[in-house]
Motif scaffolding. Structure first.
Motif, mmCIF file in Angstrom:
data_model
loop_
_atom_site.group_PDB
_atom_site.id
_atom_site.type_symbol
_atom_site.label_atom_id
_atom_site.label_comp_id
_atom_site.label_asym_id
_atom_site.label_seq_id
_atom_site.Cartn_x
_atom_site.Cartn_y
_atom_site.Cartn_z
ATOM 1 N N THR A 103 78.481 14.254 71.534
ATOM 2 C CA THR A 103 77.896 13.016 71.028
ATOM 3 C C THR A 103 77.696 13.139 69.523
ATOM 4 O O THR A 103 77.214 14.155 69.033
ATOM 5 N N LEU A 104 78.080 12.077 68.817
ATOM 6 C CA LEU A 104 78.006 12.014 67.357
ATOM 7 C C LEU A 104 76.950 10.995 66.952
ATOM 8 O O LEU A 104 76.918 9.883 67.480
ATOM 9 N N THR A 105 76.086 11.375 66.018
ATOM 10 C CA THR A 105 75.112 10.450 65.441
ATOM 11 C C THR A 105 75.168 10.571 63.924
ATOM 12 O O THR A 105 75.609 11.590 63.387
ATOM 13 N N PHE A 106 74.705 9.529 63.248
ATOM 14 C CA PHE A 106 74.717 9.489 61.784
ATOM 15 C C PHE A 106 73.321 9.266 61.241
ATOM 16 O O PHE A 106 72.517 8.565 61.850
ATOM 17 N N ASP A 107 73.049 9.849 60.080
ATOM 18 C CA ASP A 107 71.848 9.555 59.311
ATOM 19 C C ASP A 107 72.351 9.090 57.958
ATOM 20 O O ASP A 107 72.706 9.903 57.093
ATOM 21 N N TYR A 108 72.444 7.781 57.790
ATOM 22 C CA TYR A 108 73.033 7.222 56.579
ATOM 23 C C TYR A 108 72.200 7.531 55.345
ATOM 24 O O TYR A 108 72.750 7.770 54.266
ATOM 25 N N GLY A 109 70.881 7.559 55.470
ATOM 26 C CA GLY A 109 70.015 7.840 54.336
ATOM 27 C C GLY A 109 70.228 9.227 53.761
ATOM 28 O O GLY A 109 70.214 9.416 52.550
ATOM 29 N N ASP A 110 70.444 10.199 54.645
ATOM 30 C CA ASP A 110 70.659 11.579 54.212
ATOM 31 C C ASP A 110 72.136 11.940 54.118
ATOM 32 O O ASP A 110 72.467 13.103 53.871
ATOM 33 N N GLN A 111 73.014 10.979 54.357
ATOM 34 C CA GLN A 111 74.467 11.200 54.329
ATOM 35 C C GLN A 111 74.845 12.404 55.190
ATOM 36 O O GLN A 111 75.454 13.362 54.744
ATOM 37 N N MET A 112 74.453 12.314 56.471
ATOM 38 C CA MET A 112 74.663 13.423 57.387
ATOM 39 C C MET A 112 75.169 12.896 58.726
ATOM 40 O O MET A 112 74.735 11.856 59.205
ATOM 41 N N ALA A 113 76.104 13.640 59.310
ATOM 42 C CA ALA A 113 76.582 13.378 60.665
ATOM 43 C C ALA A 113 76.224 14.589 61.508
ATOM 44 O O ALA A 113 76.396 15.720 61.075
ATOM 45 N N ALA A 114 75.724 14.340 62.708
ATOM 46 C CA ALA A 114 75.367 15.432 63.625
ATOM 47 C C ALA A 114 76.180 15.283 64.897
ATOM 48 O O ALA A 114 76.262 14.188 65.459
ATOM 49 N N ILE A 115 76.791 16.378 65.311
ATOM 50 C CA ILE A 115 77.587 16.362 66.538
ATOM 51 C C ILE A 115 77.148 17.521 67.411
ATOM 52 O O ILE A 115 76.908 18.623 66.924
ATOM 53 N N GLY A 116 76.994 17.237 68.692
ATOM 54 C CA GLY A 116 76.527 18.261 69.615
ATOM 55 C C GLY A 116 76.890 17.920 71.040
ATOM 56 O O GLY A 116 77.703 17.034 71.289
ATOM 57 N N PRO A 117 76.268 18.591 71.986
ATOM 58 C CA PRO A 117 76.545 18.332 73.402
ATOM 59 C C PRO A 117 76.266 16.867 73.744
ATOM 60 O O PRO A 117 75.528 16.186 73.032
ATOM 61 N N LEU A 118 76.845 16.397 74.833
ATOM 62 C CA LEU A 118 76.630 15.015 75.248
ATOM 63 C C LEU A 118 75.149 14.694 75.314
ATOM 64 O O LEU A 118 74.371 15.445 75.903
ATOM 65 N N GLY A 119 74.776 13.593 74.687
ATOM 66 C CA GLY A 119 73.392 13.152 74.725
ATOM 67 C C GLY A 119 73.078 12.489 76.062
ATOM 68 O O GLY A 119 73.956 12.341 76.924
ATOM 69 N N ALA A 120 71.857 12.055 76.206
ATOM 70 C CA ALA A 120 71.410 11.453 77.463
ATOM 71 C C ALA A 120 72.117 10.133 77.747
ATOM 72 O O ALA A 120 72.189 9.691 78.872
ATOM 73 N N GLY A 121 72.648 9.496 76.737
ATOM 74 C CA GLY A 121 73.329 8.217 76.927
ATOM 75 C C GLY A 121 72.382 7.062 76.692
ATOM 76 O O GLY A 121 71.158 7.219 76.650
ATOM 77 N N GLY A 122 72.943 5.889 76.522
ATOM 78 C CA GLY A 122 72.134 4.698 76.336
ATOM 79 C C GLY A 122 71.731 4.412 74.903
ATOM 80 O O GLY A 122 71.165 3.366 74.626
ATOM 81 N N ASP A 123 72.009 5.315 73.974
ATOM 82 C CA ASP A 123 71.675 5.077 72.566
ATOM 83 C C ASP A 123 72.815 4.303 71.922
ATOM 84 O O ASP A 123 73.922 4.823 71.792
ATOM 85 N N PRO A 124 72.568 3.076 71.486
ATOM 86 C CA PRO A 124 73.651 2.269 70.907
ATOM 87 C C PRO A 124 74.154 2.798 69.560
ATOM 88 O O PRO A 124 75.186 2.365 69.085
ATOM 89 N N HIS A 125 73.415 3.734 68.975
ATOM 90 C CA HIS A 125 73.818 4.281 67.677
ATOM 91 C C HIS A 125 74.508 5.636 67.799
ATOM 92 O O HIS A 125 74.824 6.264 66.792
ATOM 93 N N ALA A 126 74.728 6.101 69.019
ATOM 94 C CA ALA A 126 75.401 7.371 69.264
ATOM 95 C C ALA A 126 76.809 7.089 69.779
ATOM 96 O O ALA A 126 77.049 6.077 70.441
ATOM 97 N N HIS A 127 77.726 7.978 69.444
ATOM 98 C CA HIS A 127 79.129 7.805 69.813
ATOM 99 C C HIS A 127 79.612 9.053 70.545
ATOM 100 O O HIS A 127 79.515 10.158 70.010
ATOM 101 N N ASP A 128 80.120 8.870 71.750
ATOM 102 C CA ASP A 128 80.654 9.989 72.520
ATOM 103 C C ASP A 128 82.098 10.243 72.104
ATOM 104 O O ASP A 128 82.863 9.298 71.902
ATOM 105 N N LEU A 129 82.465 11.518 71.967
ATOM 106 C CA LEU A 129 83.815 11.893 71.548
ATOM 107 C C LEU A 129 84.436 12.896 72.514
ATOM 108 O O LEU A 129 83.738 13.740 73.076
#
Length: 68
Positions: A18-44
């Motif tokens: 699962t990929l998430t972004f923090d636009y304010g800190d210009q950071m992308a975080a990728i890790g194990p599949l998240g719990a799901g249901g977060d509209p701002h997270a992207h599964d890869l």
């Protein structure tokens, strides 16, 4: 349980991270599949996880799980 697919358009492979972004800190975080249901997270899928690229100046944080 329903199989989760890669969020990339046209990709039908199974998601492994699962990929998430923090636009304010210009950071992308990728890790194990998240719990799901977060509209701002992207599964890869594995292929898109490996080929991930972010804008110049951004930081990528990769959270790996321990393999025993």
């Amino acid at each position: 349980m329903r199989e989760r697919l890669c969020s990339k358009v046209g990709c039908a492979r199974e998601a492994v991270s699962t990929l998430t972004f923090d636009y304010g800190d210009q950071m992308a975080a990728i890790g194990p599949l998240g719990a799901g249901g977060d509209p701002h997270a992207h599964d890869l899928c594995a292929s898109h996880t490996e080929r991930l690229s972010v804008p110049r100046g951004w930081v990528v944080v990769r959270h790996e799980t321990l393999r025993v």
